[in-house]
Write a protein that holds these residues in place. Sequence first.
Motif, PDB file in Angstrom:
ATOM      1  N   ASP A 149      15.024  -0.589   9.848  1.00 20.38           N
ATOM      2  CA  ASP A 149      16.034  -0.863   8.783  1.00 20.38           C
ATOM      3  C   ASP A 149      15.102  -1.145   7.476  1.00 20.38           C
ATOM      4  O   ASP A 149      15.799  -1.366   6.460  1.00 20.38           O
ATOM      5  N   GLY A 150      13.748  -0.889   7.534  1.00 23.13           N
ATOM      6  CA  GLY A 150      13.233  -1.066   6.204  1.00 23.13           C
ATOM      7  C   GLY A 150      12.615  -2.659   6.048  1.00 23.13           C
ATOM      8  O   GLY A 150      11.727  -2.492   5.111  1.00 23.13           O
ATOM      9  N   SER A 151      13.085  -3.519   6.557  1.00 22.81           N
ATOM     10  CA  SER A 151      12.591  -4.850   6.756  1.00 22.81           C
ATOM     11  C   SER A 151      11.436  -5.311   7.432  1.00 22.81           C
ATOM     12  O   SER A 151      10.927  -4.465   7.882  1.00 22.81           O
TER      13      SER A 151
ATOM     14  N   VAL B 125       2.468  -0.260  10.619  1.00 26.55           N
ATOM     15  CA  VAL B 125       1.815  -1.578  10.276  1.00 26.55           C
ATOM     16  C   VAL B 125       1.795  -1.623   8.741  1.00 26.55           C
ATOM     17  O   VAL B 125       1.092  -0.529   8.077  1.00 26.55           O
ATOM     18  N   LEU B 126       2.034  -2.765   8.190  1.00 23.81           N
ATOM     19  CA  LEU B 126       2.247  -2.804   6.795  1.00 23.81           C
ATOM     20  C   LEU B 126       0.873  -3.188   6.155  1.00 23.81           C
ATOM     21  O   LEU B 126       0.046  -4.192   6.624  1.00 23.81           O
ATOM     22  N   GLY B 127       0.348  -2.595   4.877  1.00 20.26           N
ATOM     23  CA  GLY B 127      -0.776  -2.846   4.152  1.00 20.26           C
ATOM     24  C   GLY B 127      -0.486  -3.602   2.871  1.00 20.26           C
ATOM     25  O   GLY B 127       0.703  -3.875   2.602  1.00 20.26           O
ATOM     26  N   ASP B 128      -1.378  -3.580   2.064  1.00 17.76           N
ATOM     27  CA  ASP B 128      -1.059  -4.010   0.736  1.00 17.76           C
ATOM     28  C   ASP B 128      -0.193  -3.075  -0.117  1.00 17.76           C
ATOM     29  O   ASP B 128       0.467  -3.716  -1.054  1.00 17.76           O
ATOM     30  N   GLY B 129      -0.136  -1.701   0.335  1.00 11.04           N
ATOM     31  CA  GLY B 129       0.826  -0.771  -0.419  1.00 11.04           C
ATOM     32  C   GLY B 129       1.588  -0.108   0.499  1.00 11.04           C
ATOM     33  O   GLY B 129       2.245   1.118  -0.037  1.00 11.04           O
ATOM     34  N   GLY B 130       2.236  -0.781   1.557  1.00 15.85           N
ATOM     35  CA  GLY B 130       3.168  -0.146   2.594  1.00 15.85           C
ATOM     36  C   GLY B 130       2.098   0.202   3.603  1.00 15.85           C
ATOM     37  O   GLY B 130       1.189  -0.417   3.924  1.00 15.85           O
TER      38      GLY B 130
END
Length: 246
Positions: free
Chosen positions: A94-96, A121-126
């Motif tokens: 859902d984007g969260s 997996v999220l990083g500093d820019g997505g």
Amino acid sequence: MDRLIYTAMSGAKHTIGQQAAVSHNLANATTTGFRAELHKLRAVPMQGEGLPTRAFVIDASVATNFEAGPLQQTGRAFDVAVEGKGWLAVQLPDGSEGYTRNGSLEVSPNGVLQTRGGLPVLGDGGPITIPPDNEVLIGKDGTISAMRGGGAQNVVNNLGQLKLVNPPETSLVRGDDGLFRLRDGGAAPRDEAVQVAGGYLEGSNVSVVDQMVSMIALARQFDMQTKMLQTAQQNDQAAAQVLAAR
């Protein structure tokens, strides 16, 4: 029938709930980064016209054991274990944001770094993209470096940095998918103090011995409560026979 059955019934009902949690923990004793569930019960005295001689059992809370699990060296480039407190941030459908200690990562066919379950997996820019044919190294601060194989061996590219967070444990709630989230649905800020170990995975923090002991103790409690139900039934039958004989 004696009201004893209600107190015994409430105890038996919540004992079964605890047994389910113990079984769930045992089933995840080898799950990477798993955090054991804790069920806490509380006795509430019955209030009424008479003296409070009996108590009901209520499920006070379902908590989580946040103690760290053992680190296991794998040597795999995309395995990463959070050292001490902290979490890896992943992007939910859902984007969260969701948070996990399972650092067994892989690269999707599109080059996106993701969990084994397919969550980016999220990083500093997505989400982080890994170019093909690159050797990857994950630093202690979560920085992902890549060196192109077969090319200029001294050229190292910085692909991004894992988003590592450490929100208060009281603000976290476990979802049905096993991932943790903030209770308010927000996103936790990056915590520069969180470090990871590349080439390692964190094991489950479930103690099989402790869980087996708990299971035996809960089985005995349930047996005792069912015997109380039988005793209440026998007392009721005996009282009925005495009254019928008069």
